[in-house]
Scaffold this active site. Structure first.
Site, short mmCIF file in Angstrom:
data_model
loop_
_atom_site.label_atom_id
_atom_site.label_comp_id
_atom_site.label_asym_id
_atom_site.label_seq_id
_atom_site.Cartn_x
_atom_site.Cartn_y
_atom_site.Cartn_z
N LYS A 164 38.95 7.90 -20.54
CA LYS A 164 39.62 8.87 -21.39
C LYS A 164 41.11 8.78 -21.14
O LYS A 164 41.58 8.96 -20.01
CB LYS A 164 39.11 10.28 -21.09
N LYS A 203 37.67 7.02 -25.26
CA LYS A 203 38.32 8.05 -26.07
C LYS A 203 39.82 7.96 -25.90
O LYS A 203 40.25 7.89 -24.75
CB LYS A 203 37.80 9.40 -25.60
N SER A 226 40.54 14.12 -32.68
CA SER A 226 41.12 14.99 -33.70
C SER A 226 42.31 14.36 -34.41
O SER A 226 42.40 14.40 -35.64
CB SER A 226 41.51 16.32 -33.05
C1 PBG Z 1 38.77 18.68 -23.07
C2 PBG Z 1 38.64 17.80 -24.24
C3 PBG Z 1 39.66 17.32 -25.08
C4 PBG Z 1 39.05 16.64 -26.10
C5 PBG Z 1 37.67 16.71 -25.90
N1 PBG Z 1 37.43 17.42 -24.72
C6 PBG Z 1 41.12 17.54 -25.05
C7 PBG Z 1 41.92 17.14 -23.89
O1 PBG Z 1 41.52 16.37 -23.04
O2 PBG Z 1 43.02 17.66 -23.83
C8 PBG Z 1 39.78 16.01 -27.26
C9 PBG Z 1 38.99 15.79 -28.48
C10 PBG Z 1 39.78 15.56 -29.71
O3 PBG Z 1 41.02 15.40 -29.70
O4 PBG Z 1 39.14 15.54 -30.77
N2 PBG Z 1 38.69 18.19 -21.82
#
Ligand code: PBG
Length: 331
Positions: free
Chosen positions: A200, A255, A281
């Site tokens: 991630k 991701k 997103s």
């Molecule tokens: C939280 C989380 C996030 C996303 C999924 N779980 C945001 C982050 O890490 O700040 C992002 C998903 C998206 O942007 O659609 N840990």
């Protein structure tokens, strides 16, 4: 490689019409490859628009149950649930995340009671619950790894107990997969699947999500760079994934997706285990906004998802999952 030369070979022969093109297509998307994320808001009835995510809504639990039925009817059998927690329940250590019967665990129970066959994925991380918006516990303004894991383990057990089929740690602490797996085994959740957000990245493409769950303001200018991966790295992703597999992950996730197709590819080639990708997103919103403006054709969404599959993803989390599924089934 064999020599292929014009005119013996005319690659256009196989592009003569759409039936032929379909016949030789290498990559396809079906509803089975899609997972729909949904936002469920505590103490709320009805729906609320999310400015930065065209067409995506925050749902009260009443509406969430209706929406889950719509998603199933569209042919998508898997969902990922994200809670939006009351601001006054947030604190520095995210204690609401591990409270028995909290909003997300009771929501999961209700969804699984009504739709037992659905594959329900629940996120493990503290950011919906912390007043500083970080995924873990802070000490001297730094997220501390091992103390955070202790909380994440309890959060995971709560979600497993509520009936989540998959537990998806998205927090990027070192060692959390092993700790969660051990606890799940010990507490007899032997079949709970661990879907690790293994690679991630510390991506700006999460912006709209943070709006959606109201964590953007809390996080402010603070960055998640001490736990999420540097966007410049690929070898490091291989290490992250290797560790999570060794620690007991059943499925690993990359991701974001579109800007990280090379990472999806190398990870699938290297490990050959179930590999998911998250069209996050920001990826969704930029395409959707351009489609709504008629700057881009609607098909760019499917094209984008196909590219993620072609790179090697077995399944994709996408805010467009329900709509794309309807499109491909009505074709
Ligand atoms: C939280 C989380 C996030 C996303 C999924 N779980 C945001 C982050 O890490 O700040 C992002 C998903 C998206 O942007 O659609 N840990």
């Amino acid at each position: 490689m064999f020599k292929r030369k014009y005119p013996n070979t005319r690659l256009r022969r196989l592009r003569k019409n759409s039936n032929l093109i379909d016949l030789i297509s290498e990559t396809n998307i079906s509803s089975n490859d899609l997972i729909q994320p949904i936002f469920i808001k505590e103490n709320f009835k009805g729906t609320e628009e999310i400015n930065s995510m065209p067409g995506i809504l925050r749902l009260g639990l009443d509406q969430a149950l209706i929406e889950v039925e719509n998603i199933l009817n569209a042919g998508v059998n898997s969902i990922a649930v994200f809670p939006i927690i009351d601001n006054d329940k947030k604190d520095s250590v995210g204690s609401e995340a591990i409270k028995q019967g909290n909003f997300i665990s009771s929501s999961i129970k209700k969804i699984k009671d009504r739709f037992p066959e659905i594959v329900l994925i629940a996120d493990v991380a503290l950011d919906p619950y912390t007043d500083h918006g970080h995924d873990g516990i802070l000490e001297d303004n730094k997220v501390i790894n091992d103390e955070t894991i202790d909380v994440l383990v309890n959060q995971a057990l709560l979600l497993a107990d509520a009936g989540a089929d998959m537990i998806a740690p998205s927090d990027m602490m070192d060692g959390r997969i092993g700790a969660i797996r051990k606890a799940l085994e010990k507490e007899n959740f032997k079949d709970t699947i661990l879907l690790s957000y293994a690679a991630k990245y510390n991506s700006k493409f999460y912006g709209p999500f943070r709006d959606a769950v109201n964590s953007a303001a809390n996080l402010g200018k603070s960055s998640k760079s001490s736990y999420q991966m540097d966007v410049r790295n690929k070898n490091e992703a291989i290490q992250e994934v290797a560790m999570d597999i060794n620690e007991g992950a059943d499925i690993i996730m990359i991701k974001p997706a579109l800007a990280y197709l090379d990472v999806i590819h190398v990870i699938k080639e290297t490990f050959k285990i179930p590999t998911f990708a998250y069209q996050v997103s920001g990826e969704f919103s930029m395409l959707k906004h351009a489609i709504n403006q008629k700057w881009l054709d609607n098909d760019v969404m499917l094209e984008s998802l196909l590219s993620i599959k072609r790179a090697g993803a077995d399944a994709i989390l996408s805010y467009a999952a329900k709509d794309i599924s309807k499109e491909i089934n009505n074709k």
